[in-house]
Design a protein around this motif. Structure first.
Motif, PDB file in Angstrom:
ATOM      1  N   UNK A 229       0.808  -1.212   0.000  1.00  0.00           N
ATOM      2  CA  UNK A 229       0.000   0.000   0.000  1.00  0.00           C
ATOM      3  C   UNK A 229       0.842   1.263   0.000  1.00  0.00           C
ATOM      4  N   UNK A 230       2.051   1.196   0.578  1.00  0.00           N
ATOM      5  CA  UNK A 230       2.879   2.386   0.710  1.00  0.00           C
ATOM      6  C   UNK A 230       4.314   2.114   0.261  1.00  0.00           C
ATOM      7  N   UNK A 231       4.549   1.917  -1.030  1.00  0.00           N
ATOM      8  CA  UNK A 231       5.936   1.752  -1.488  1.00  0.00           C
ATOM      9  C   UNK A 231       6.767   2.963  -1.069  1.00  0.00           C
ATOM     10  N   UNK A 232       8.004   2.711  -0.660  1.00  0.00           N
ATOM     11  CA  UNK A 232       8.844   3.777  -0.108  1.00  0.00           C
ATOM     12  C   UNK A 232       9.512   4.622  -1.185  1.00  0.00           C
ATOM     13  N   UNK A 233       9.455   4.189  -2.445  1.00  0.00           N
ATOM     14  CA  UNK A 233      10.145   4.921  -3.504  1.00  0.00           C
ATOM     15  C   UNK A 233       9.629   4.462  -4.853  1.00  0.00           C
ATOM     16  N   UNK A 234      10.018   5.195  -5.887  1.00  0.00           N
ATOM     17  CA  UNK A 234       9.659   4.783  -7.244  1.00  0.00           C
ATOM     18  C   UNK A 234      10.254   3.417  -7.559  1.00  0.00           C
ATOM     19  N   UNK A 235      11.481   3.160  -7.099  1.00  0.00           N
ATOM     20  CA  UNK A 235      12.097   1.856  -7.353  1.00  0.00           C
ATOM     21  C   UNK A 235      11.231   0.727  -6.793  1.00  0.00           C
ATOM     22  N   UNK A 236      10.805   0.856  -5.537  1.00  0.00           N
ATOM     23  CA  UNK A 236       9.999  -0.201  -4.922  1.00  0.00           C
ATOM     24  C   UNK A 236       8.681  -0.351  -5.669  1.00  0.00           C
ATOM     25  N   UNK A 237       8.043   0.755  -6.013  1.00  0.00           N
ATOM     26  CA  UNK A 237       6.764   0.693  -6.724  1.00  0.00           C
ATOM     27  C   UNK A 237       6.913  -0.042  -8.048  1.00  0.00           C
ATOM     28  N   UNK A 238       7.946   0.296  -8.803  1.00  0.00           N
ATOM     29  CA  UNK A 238       8.133  -0.353 -10.108  1.00  0.00           C
ATOM     30  C   UNK A 238       8.552  -1.807  -9.935  1.00  0.00           C
ATOM     31  N   UNK A 333     -11.435   8.108 -18.488  1.00  0.00           N
ATOM     32  CA  UNK A 333     -11.099   7.602 -17.155  1.00  0.00           C
ATOM     33  C   UNK A 333     -10.993   8.748 -16.155  1.00  0.00           C
ATOM     34  N   UNK A 334     -11.308   8.398 -14.906  1.00  0.00           N
ATOM     35  CA  UNK A 334     -11.033   9.260 -13.769  1.00  0.00           C
ATOM     36  C   UNK A 334     -10.112   8.516 -12.815  1.00  0.00           C
ATOM     37  N   UNK A 335      -9.781   9.141 -11.695  1.00  0.00           N
ATOM     38  CA  UNK A 335      -8.806   8.558 -10.776  1.00  0.00           C
ATOM     39  C   UNK A 335      -9.366   8.536  -9.360  1.00  0.00           C
ATOM     40  N   UNK A 336      -9.295   7.357  -8.711  1.00  0.00           N
ATOM     41  CA  UNK A 336      -9.798   7.190  -7.349  1.00  0.00           C
ATOM     42  C   UNK A 336      -8.717   7.594  -6.352  1.00  0.00           C
ATOM     43  N   UNK A 337      -8.953   8.597  -5.516  1.00  0.00           N
ATOM     44  CA  UNK A 337      -7.914   9.086  -4.591  1.00  0.00           C
ATOM     45  C   UNK A 337      -7.358   7.999  -3.670  1.00  0.00           C
ATOM     46  N   UNK A 338      -8.181   7.019  -3.284  1.00  0.00           N
ATOM     47  CA  UNK A 338      -7.707   5.975  -2.362  1.00  0.00           C
ATOM     48  C   UNK A 338      -6.627   5.122  -2.981  1.00  0.00           C
ATOM     49  N   UNK A 339      -6.528   5.101  -4.312  1.00  0.00           N
ATOM     50  CA  UNK A 339      -5.524   4.289  -4.999  1.00  0.00           C
ATOM     51  C   UNK A 339      -4.332   5.118  -5.488  1.00  0.00           C
ATOM     52  N   UNK A 340      -4.256   6.351  -5.009  1.00  0.00           N
ATOM     53  CA  UNK A 340      -3.141   7.250  -5.367  1.00  0.00           C
ATOM     54  C   UNK A 340      -2.173   7.313  -4.191  1.00  0.00           C
ATOM     55  N   UNK A 341      -0.892   7.164  -4.465  1.00  0.00           N
ATOM     56  CA  UNK A 341       0.121   7.218  -3.426  1.00  0.00           C
ATOM     57  C   UNK A 341       1.164   8.263  -3.809  1.00  0.00           C
ATOM     58  N   UNK A 342       1.385   9.225  -2.927  1.00  0.00           N
ATOM     59  CA  UNK A 342       2.474  10.173  -3.126  1.00  0.00           C
ATOM     60  C   UNK A 342       3.706   9.553  -2.500  1.00  0.00           C
ATOM     61  N   UNK A 343       4.695   9.236  -3.340  1.00  0.00           N
ATOM     62  CA  UNK A 343       5.848   8.460  -2.881  1.00  0.00           C
ATOM     63  C   UNK A 343       6.863   9.336  -2.157  1.00  0.00           C
ATOM     64  N   UNK A 344       7.504   8.787  -1.123  1.00  0.00           N
ATOM     65  CA  UNK A 344       8.635   9.493  -0.512  1.00  0.00           C
ATOM     66  C   UNK A 344       9.792   9.583  -1.517  1.00  0.00           C
ATOM     67  N   UNK A 345      10.817  10.321  -1.175  1.00  0.00           N
ATOM     68  CA  UNK A 345      11.982  10.411  -2.037  1.00  0.00           C
ATOM     69  C   UNK A 345      12.777   9.131  -2.008  1.00  0.00           C
ATOM     70  N   UNK A 346      13.699   8.974  -2.997  1.00  0.00           N
ATOM     71  CA  UNK A 346      14.558   7.777  -3.036  1.00  0.00           C
ATOM     72  C   UNK A 346      15.471   7.771  -1.816  1.00  0.00           C
TER      73      UNK A 346
END
Length: 346
Positions: A229-238, A333-346
């Motif tokens: 639910x909360x990847x710590x960075x773009x690397x983890x998310x990808x 398409x629209x975007x559901x806020x609950x599925x949006x994550x603002x990622x921390x920095x690397x």
């Protein structure tokens, strides 16, 4: 109580900056905890296991088991079990002989022959192979060989069991069944487990805690739900397979992205950030960002879509089976806020 503690562990092969297989790794594993280490090839996963087992020396830092520094403790005295991807069974021994080898190597099985054979039978029952003691290794399926290797690793009752890609050679259906069985087995026994895998689904199904590694360092550690639910960075998310990641400016509860303005959850960090939109959060709607469907894949419970939007990079989306659009269709398409994550920095 902590069973395994890594303190600032580094492993270097040569003097080059890129020759650091582990770089100041700190990791604690509690008694009875199942920890899975994830990461791409070359991230240091297997090196970490080898260090704990005593098969690889460290350039810096300490490894402690039960609070005791393992620097001068040889492999056979550490009380850890190690199971490899290829199982490494002895083809000249039958199933019982392979399991019994684990007892002999650690001084187990002392006493009467009856007690010795009873322990082997108990272990085979435990891993779901009752009555297989006299079977030849060559007659076993891949899943059965995996079970024998596990019984052998469990035979000396190791205080820490380490698994290196234990299900890597099995087909997906069998892996999915066995990982559920392993989870139940380890939980029932109270076994402390440190496992390495490249398969996210396997790790998330097995682990109490997931550790994601990158370039010899820990990129994120947390429960499977936290990491997902909360990847710590773009690397983890990808690495977890999410592709809808873009640079955005976050302010006032919204992010200005290449796909337009997207609402973000309350409390999200502001400023220039990377934003992740999970596929489930890209929702087909009567109006919104116009897209063309470039591919659709049936996933059993839903349809996965790849969309080419009027603005911004390709989007991944999910929708229900009923009324799923076809390749070439135009959708909004629209975007559901609950599925949006603002990622921390690397």
């Amino acid at each position: 109580m902590t069973l395994l503690q890594l303190e600032g562990v580094s492993v270097r092969f040569g003097e080059r900056a890129d020759a650091c297989a582990l770089d100041r790794v700190d990791l604690a594993v509690a008694e009875h905890e199942i920890v899975c280490v994830l990461g791409p090839s070359g991230s240091g996963k297997s090196t970490l296991l080898r260090v704990v087992a005593g098969l690889q020396g460290v350039s810096a830092g300490r490894v402690l088991l039960g609070g005791a520094d393992q620097a001068a403790v040889p492999v056979h005295r550490r009380g850890v079990g190690l199971m490899f991807q290829d199982h490494q069974l002895f083809p000249h021994r039958d199933v019982g002989g392979n399991v019994a080898f684990g007892l002999r190597m650690r001084g187990g099985g002392r006493g009467s022959k009856q007690a010795y054979e009873a322990r082997v039978a108990e272990l085979l029952e435990l891993v779901g192979l009752p009555g297989a003691r006299r079977r030849a290794v060559a007659s076993l399926s891949g899943g059965e060989q995996q079970r024998v290797a596990l019984a052998r690793a469990l035979a000396p009752s190791p205080r820490l069991l380490m698994l290196d890609e234990p299900l890597g050679q099995l087909d997906r259906g069998l892996r999915e069944r066995l990982v559920v069985e392993l989870r139940g087995l380890f939980s029932g026994l109270g076994t402390t487990v440190l496992a390495v895998t490249h398969d996210q689904g396997e790790a998330f199904a097995l682990a109490d805690r997931v550790v994601v590694m990158r370039d010899g360092r820990i990129a994120q550690a947390g429960s499977p739900l936290e990491v997902w639910e909360r990847p710590a960075s773009e690397f983890v998310a990808r690495f977890l397979g999410f592709e809808n990641v873009a640079t955005a400016v976050v302010a006032g509860g919204a992010a200005v992205t290449p796909w337009g303005k997207v609402a973000v959850p309350d409390g999200s960090p502001e400023g220039e950030r990377k934003v992740l939109i999970r596929p489930a959060g890209v929702v087909l709607s009567p109006e919104g960002l116009g897209c063309e469907v470039v591919s659709r894949t049936f996933r059993g419970t839903h349809v996965a879509l790849r969309l080419r939007p009027e603005a911004g990079p390709v989007l991944e989306a999910e929708c229900g089976l009923a009324g799923a659009p076809s390749v070439g269709d135009r959708v909004a398409v629209g975007f559901a806020p609950a599925e949006v994550v603002v990622l921390p920095g690397e």
